[in-house]
Write an enzyme that holds these catalytic residues in place. Structure first.
Site, PDB file in Angstrom:
ATOM      1  N   GLY A  67     -38.498  -7.208 -43.555  1.00 39.58           N
ATOM      2  CA  GLY A  67     -37.981  -8.071 -44.595  1.00 39.58           C
ATOM      3  C   GLY A  67     -37.539  -7.230 -45.767  1.00 39.58           C
ATOM      4  O   GLY A  67     -38.012  -6.101 -45.952  1.00 39.58           O
ATOM      5  N   GLN A 110     -35.195  -5.073 -54.142  1.00 34.53           N
ATOM      6  CA  GLN A 110     -35.652  -3.826 -53.532  1.00 34.53           C
ATOM      7  C   GLN A 110     -34.514  -2.831 -53.330  1.00 34.53           C
ATOM      8  O   GLN A 110     -34.763  -1.677 -52.988  1.00 34.53           O
ATOM      9  CB  GLN A 110     -36.352  -4.091 -52.204  1.00 34.53           C
ATOM     10  CG  GLN A 110     -37.691  -4.791 -52.378  1.00 34.53           C
ATOM     11  CD  GLN A 110     -38.381  -4.938 -51.061  1.00 34.53           C
ATOM     12  OE1 GLN A 110     -38.166  -5.905 -50.337  1.00 34.53           O
ATOM     13  NE2 GLN A 110     -39.214  -3.954 -50.729  1.00 34.53           N
ATOM     14  N   CYS A 134     -45.013  -2.342 -47.741  1.00 36.68           N
ATOM     15  CA  CYS A 134     -43.796  -2.712 -48.449  1.00 36.68           C
ATOM     16  C   CYS A 134     -42.850  -1.524 -48.458  1.00 36.68           C
ATOM     17  O   CYS A 134     -43.286  -0.384 -48.653  1.00 36.68           O
ATOM     18  CB  CYS A 134     -44.156  -3.115 -49.877  1.00 36.68           C
ATOM     19  SG  CYS A 134     -42.753  -3.604 -50.881  1.00 36.68           S
ATOM     20  N   LEU A 135     -41.569  -1.780 -48.273  1.00 30.04           N
ATOM     21  CA  LEU A 135     -40.587  -0.707 -48.298  1.00 30.04           C
ATOM     22  C   LEU A 135     -40.493  -0.060 -49.678  1.00 30.04           C
ATOM     23  O   LEU A 135     -40.033   1.074 -49.795  1.00 30.04           O
ATOM     24  CB  LEU A 135     -39.216  -1.234 -47.858  1.00 30.04           C
ATOM     25  CG  LEU A 135     -39.150  -1.738 -46.420  1.00 30.04           C
ATOM     26  CD1 LEU A 135     -37.766  -2.295 -46.108  1.00 30.04           C
ATOM     27  CD2 LEU A 135     -39.541  -0.658 -45.436  1.00 30.04           C
ATOM     28  N   HIS A 192     -44.342 -12.726 -48.868  1.00 27.69           N
ATOM     29  CA  HIS A 192     -44.131 -11.395 -49.443  1.00 27.69           C
ATOM     30  C   HIS A 192     -42.759 -11.317 -50.112  1.00 27.69           C
ATOM     31  O   HIS A 192     -42.641 -10.861 -51.262  1.00 27.69           O
ATOM     32  CB  HIS A 192     -44.259 -10.353 -48.321  1.00 27.69           C
ATOM     33  CG  HIS A 192     -44.052  -8.943 -48.748  1.00 27.69           C
ATOM     34  ND1 HIS A 192     -45.095  -8.055 -48.872  1.00 27.69           N
ATOM     35  CD2 HIS A 192     -42.927  -8.245 -49.044  1.00 27.69           C
ATOM     36  CE1 HIS A 192     -44.619  -6.871 -49.244  1.00 27.69           C
ATOM     37  NE2 HIS A 192     -43.295  -6.963 -49.352  1.00 27.69           N
ATOM     38  N   GLU A 193     -41.710 -11.767 -49.415  1.00 28.80           N
ATOM     39  CA  GLU A 193     -40.352 -11.685 -49.965  1.00 28.80           C
ATOM     40  C   GLU A 193     -40.173 -12.631 -51.154  1.00 28.80           C
ATOM     41  O   GLU A 193     -39.515 -12.270 -52.133  1.00 28.80           O
ATOM     42  CB  GLU A 193     -39.306 -11.948 -48.880  1.00 28.80           C
ATOM     43  CG  GLU A 193     -39.346 -10.984 -47.706  1.00 28.80           C
ATOM     44  CD  GLU A 193     -39.388  -9.501 -48.069  1.00 28.80           C
ATOM     45  OE1 GLU A 193     -38.829  -9.097 -49.121  1.00 28.80           O
ATOM     46  OE2 GLU A 193     -39.996  -8.728 -47.313  1.00 28.80           O
ATOM     47  N   HIS A 199     -41.559 -10.955 -54.171  1.00 30.80           N
ATOM     48  CA  HIS A 199     -40.624  -9.970 -54.738  1.00 30.80           C
ATOM     49  C   HIS A 199     -39.638 -10.634 -55.687  1.00 30.80           C
ATOM     50  O   HIS A 199     -39.405 -10.144 -56.789  1.00 30.80           O
ATOM     51  CB  HIS A 199     -39.829  -9.260 -53.636  1.00 30.80           C
ATOM     52  CG  HIS A 199     -40.494  -8.048 -53.090  1.00 30.80           C
ATOM     53  ND1 HIS A 199     -40.897  -6.985 -53.866  1.00 30.80           N
ATOM     54  CD2 HIS A 199     -40.826  -7.716 -51.820  1.00 30.80           C
ATOM     55  CE1 HIS A 199     -41.443  -6.056 -53.112  1.00 30.80           C
ATOM     56  NE2 HIS A 199     -41.418  -6.483 -51.859  1.00 30.80           N
TER      57      HIS A 199
END
Length: 179
Positions: free
Chosen positions: A56, A61, A104-105, A146-147, A150
């Site tokens: 995701g 991000q 997380c990226l 999670h997204e 963000h």
């Protein structure tokens, strides 16, 4: 043989924003312009997510302060969920609260046990402004939550408490990518 295009195939990989970047810590703005620029952003987001081997990715991000996320994530039954949501709203997050590993990226190489509900529903629109509703269970529900976090200006470490939070934040401060 595949029919249709592969998401991200025409996109360019953009640099990821990392923990500490101000764009990750403020709520994103609603998308008001629907057209080729938004379609290009979504393609770039897929390309970036795949290049980083994520499941995701939220627009902030990659430094874009807009309410958009993409996903290619399995659920607990290994059913693949592929798509994106523009102007998403988490309208349901319920069921059992499950503590599981989350990464997380924007915090590459780190993860921490994070509580999430095992069911989530997100509503928003597609790139043409048409309504979409996405249901997720298990791992995919975690991804949706999670997204959405963000896009509200949060990262998963905000949900981690106690020694786990201290440990992951110390690791982030020592990481080679830390500013």
């Amino acid at each position: 043989m595949r029919h249709g295009s592969i998401p991200g195939a025409s996109g360019r990989v953009r640099p990821l924003t990392l923990l500490g970047d101000p764009v990750l810590h403020k709520p994103c703005e609603e998308v008001t312009e629907f057209g080729s620029e938004l379609a290009g952003l979504i393609e770039d987001m897929y390309a970036t997510m795949y290049a980083a081997e994520g499941v995701g990715l939220a627009a902030n991000q990659i430094g874009v302060n807009q309410r958009v996320f993409v996903y290619d994530c399995p659920d607990d039954d290994d059913v693949r969920h592929l798509g994106y949501v523009v102007n998403p709203r988490l309208v349901e997050a319920d069921g059992v609260s499950v503590r599981g590993p989350e990464g997380c990226l924007s915090l590459p190489g780190l993860e921490a046990v994070t509580p999430r509900f095992d069911h989530a529903v997100v509503e928003g629109v597609d790139m043409l402004g048409e309504p979409v509703r996405v249901h997720g269970t298990g791992w995919f529900a975690r991804c949706l939550q999670h997204e959405c976090d963000h896009l509200a200006g949060g990262v998963y470490t905000d949900r981690v408490t106690g020694w786990r939070r201290r440990r992951v934040l110390r690791a982030a401060a020592r990481a080679p990518w830390s500013t």
